[in-house]
Enzyme design. Structure first.
Site, PDB file in Angstrom:
ATOM      1  N   CYS A 311      50.282  86.848  83.542  1.00 57.56           N
ATOM      2  CA  CYS A 311      50.245  88.190  84.158  1.00 57.56           C
ATOM      3  C   CYS A 311      51.033  89.115  83.243  1.00 57.56           C
ATOM      4  CB  CYS A 311      50.845  88.165  85.556  1.00 57.56           C
ATOM      5  SG  CYS A 311      50.148  86.929  86.661  1.00 57.56           S
ATOM      6  N   ALA A 312      50.447  89.492  82.111  1.00 54.41           N
ATOM      7  CA  ALA A 312      51.222  90.006  80.987  1.00 54.41           C
ATOM      8  C   ALA A 312      51.551  91.492  81.054  1.00 54.41           C
ATOM      9  CB  ALA A 312      50.493  89.716  79.679  1.00 54.41           C
ATOM     10  N   GLY A 313      50.740  92.303  81.762  1.00 52.41           N
ATOM     11  CA  GLY A 313      50.973  93.742  81.717  1.00 52.41           C
ATOM     12  C   GLY A 313      52.306  94.151  82.336  1.00 52.41           C
ATOM     13  N   PRO A 314      52.957  95.177  81.781  1.00 50.72           N
ATOM     14  CA  PRO A 314      52.542  95.997  80.636  1.00 50.72           C
ATOM     15  C   PRO A 314      52.944  95.452  79.274  1.00 50.72           C
ATOM     16  CG  PRO A 314      54.509  96.929  81.614  1.00 50.72           C
ATOM     17  CD  PRO A 314      54.151  95.732  82.460  1.00 50.72           C
ATOM     18  N   GLY A 315      53.576  94.259  79.222  1.00 50.08           N
ATOM     19  CA  GLY A 315      53.753  93.616  77.932  1.00 50.08           C
ATOM     20  C   GLY A 315      55.165  93.304  77.497  1.00 50.08           C
ATOM     21  N   GLY A 316      56.170  93.649  78.274  1.00 48.31           N
ATOM     22  CA  GLY A 316      57.549  93.444  77.843  1.00 48.31           C
ATOM     23  C   GLY A 316      57.886  91.990  77.564  1.00 48.31           C
ATOM     24  N   LYS A 317      57.536  91.103  78.491  1.00 48.76           N
ATOM     25  CA  LYS A 317      57.849  89.683  78.293  1.00 48.76           C
ATOM     26  C   LYS A 317      56.970  89.077  77.203  1.00 48.76           C
ATOM     27  CE  LYS A 317      59.346  89.309  83.096  1.00 48.76           C
ATOM     28  NZ  LYS A 317      58.968  90.711  83.451  1.00 48.76           N
ATOM     29  N   ASP A 360      41.125  88.014  85.047  1.00 43.29           N
ATOM     30  CA  ASP A 360      41.886  87.680  86.249  1.00 43.29           C
ATOM     31  C   ASP A 360      42.611  86.363  85.985  1.00 43.29           C
ATOM     32  OD1 ASP A 360      42.758  86.818  88.787  1.00 43.29           O
ATOM     33  OD2 ASP A 360      41.062  87.772  89.788  1.00 43.29           O
ATOM     34  N   CYS A 429      59.868  90.182  90.542  1.00 41.01           N
ATOM     35  CA  CYS A 429      60.978  91.143  90.635  1.00 41.01           C
ATOM     36  C   CYS A 429      61.124  91.531  92.104  1.00 41.01           C
ATOM     37  CB  CYS A 429      60.764  92.349  89.733  1.00 41.01           C
ATOM     38  SG  CYS A 429      59.327  93.347  90.101  1.00 41.01           S
TER      39      CYS A 429
END
Length: 494
Positions: A311-317, A360, A429
């Site tokens: 679940c990558a968005g928005p990309g920080g991790k 998905d 979070c």
């Protein structure tokens, strides 16, 4: 994480229902008393010009109410467009974010002063009252300045007929300190009172208390920290700059737990050279610890360097994991269902060994056999409310059930994609137990597997153990200075 739900204004979203909040105020003359700031009689308003900072804050409140805008996205753009800088920008930020965070509390006080529920007041006038009430109760702004500028704005919006109402309401608000209003209006039960005092809906206060468990006596401290202005957290990009170097360049301080974290008290991080040059970005230290847990947890057998952010968005991790993958010779697949967010991930990971898949996460079509899978699941975001000023008043307790179902499905898909002996890190979070321990416990019962004590993976973080046997990690703003991130580490049976 999921964005906040569209705004709905009404009594159901205030920290308490009905009761004294809608009672008509008595004619007692104002008197100066002790408190955060003494209640001060507001002088009769004069036609003072309204400064750009107050107008900017009002326009943010209006956009949040009218268009379900996000204050933390709306305000910086508005300040740039209007060329508001320096102390004026800081003042506008304090007013806009502060009034958004305290909305439910302010609405109860305004209702008591007006003798009618806040949702019966015209929205444009209510925005002005919220802004002025925040100044009267939570800042050192002179009462006459707060009232006169509010009256001037009201005159522009509704003509002379509305100015008397605005002036009368704000004069009544100014008759008491915030503490005195709380004493008059707050519920009597401990959780309801703590939630009201620190401007949270009651159901969120209850969710925090449930997650604290044996530490529920800390509920006042936890909600107070969640209501405070957060510091700015930066993350240094591994292989490009160290946390120590980033702290020296920016004048910040190194983080407490992540070796890549740097804290700044204030400022616009977009103006920093390391951020503009792609050497660093904005990321809460708790989010950094999630990515580090996914990379530190021991797998059974050899780590083949095949990693997945589901679940990558928005990309920080994905950026942090991808930068470490570049150092270790690994590769990362990043899955994101939203086209817009997938593009954000592609932009963020440019130059790193990361492949972005728009899909998905429950049906990604990827080949199983990953060594490491991170599921940073969409959630209510209750753990990051301090960074999203208006979000607490948009969230609904009814949101939790649907999100928990999605979280269970994503975690199940992650277990299918990881190889035997590989690890899955599940994070949110949000501290809500239905989104955290409930989801992970369901997966263990259904699929088996071993819960790797996350406290061993992140043993440098004190007082973070959660779960029946302390096998998970729950971070807290008041304990750790991070967002309230939940982290669980599972190893797939061989």
């Amino acid at each position: 994480m999921n964005p906040p739900e569209p705004s709905r204004h009404g009594p159901a979203h205030n920290p308490r229902r009905g009761g004294r909040g809608g009672s008509r105020p008595g004619p007692t003359p104002p008197q100066r008393q002790s408190g955060r700031r003494g209640p001060a009689r507001a002088e009769p308003p004069t036609d003072a010009p309204v400064d750009p900072a107050r107008l900017a804050a009002r326009d943010v409140l209006r956009a949040v109410r009218d268009r379900s805008a996000y204050a933390n996205l709306m305000l910086p753009k508005l300040l740039r467009d209007r060329r508001i800088t320096g102390r004026a920008a800081a003042f506008a930020t304090e007013l806009a974010y502060g009034a958004c965070r305290a909305q439910g509390l302010l609405d109860e006080i305004i209702a008591a002063a007006a003798g009618r529920p806040a949702n019966e007041i015209d929205g444009t006038i209510l925005d002005i009252l919220r802004l002025a009430a925040y100044q009267l109760l939570r800042t050192r702004v002179a009462p006459h300045a707060a009232v006169s500028t509010a009256v001037a704005m009201a005159r522009t919006e509704g003509g002379e007929r509305i100015t008397g109402f605005v002036n009368a309401v704000l004069r009544r608000v100014s008759e008491k300190t915030e503490e005195q209003w709380i004493a008059q209006l707050a519920p009597t039960d401990p959780i309801g009172r703590a939630a009201f005092t620190h401007a949270h809906p009651r159901w969120i206060g209850q969710a925090f208390a449930d997650a604290l468990g044996a530490g529920a006596a800390e509920i006042d401290e936890a909600l107070a920290a969640d209501d405070a202005r957060p510091t700015i957290h930066l993350v240094a990009r591994p292989g490009e700059i160290t946390g120590e170097e980033l702290a020296l360049v920016t004048g910040g301080t190194e983080g407490n737990y992540s070796p890549y974290a740097v804290h700044l008290e204030s400022g616009d991080p977009g103006e920093l050279d390391p951020v503009r040059d792609g050497l660093a970005s904005v990321q809460d230290e708790g989010s950094q610890l999630v990515a580090l847990a996914a990379l530190r947890a021991p797998v059974s057998g050899e780590d083949g360097g095949r990693w997945l952010d589901l679940c990558a968005g928005p990309g920080g991790k994905a950026v942090l994991m991808g930068a470490i993958a570049a150092i270790d010779g690994a590769r990362l697949d990043a899955v994101e269902i939203s086209t817009h967010r997938a593009e954000l991930v592609r932009t963020s990971v440019k130059g790193l060994p990361v492949a972005v898949h728009e899909a998905d996460g429950r049906e990604s079509g990827l080949e199983p056999g990953y060594d490491r899978v991170l599921v940073d699941a969409p959630c209510t975001g209750l753990g990051a409310l301090r960074r999203r000023p208006e979000a607490r008043w948009r969230k609904q307790s009814s949101d939790v059930a649907g999100l928990a179902r999605l979280q269970r499905e994503l975690l199940d898909a992650a277990i299918d994609l990881v190889r035997p002996g590989g690890i899955v890190v599940y994070s949110t979070c949000s501290p809500h137990v239905a989104e955290t321990i409930g989801v992970v416990s369901h997966a263990i019962r259904k699929r088996g597997g071993e819960a790797v004590p996350a406290g061993e993976v992140l043993n440098e973080v004190p007082r973070a153990a959660a779960g029946p046997a302390g096998e998970f990690v729950q971070l807290w703003p008041h304990r750790h200075g991070t967002d309230a991130m939940f982290i669980a580490v599972l190893r797939k049976p061989e």
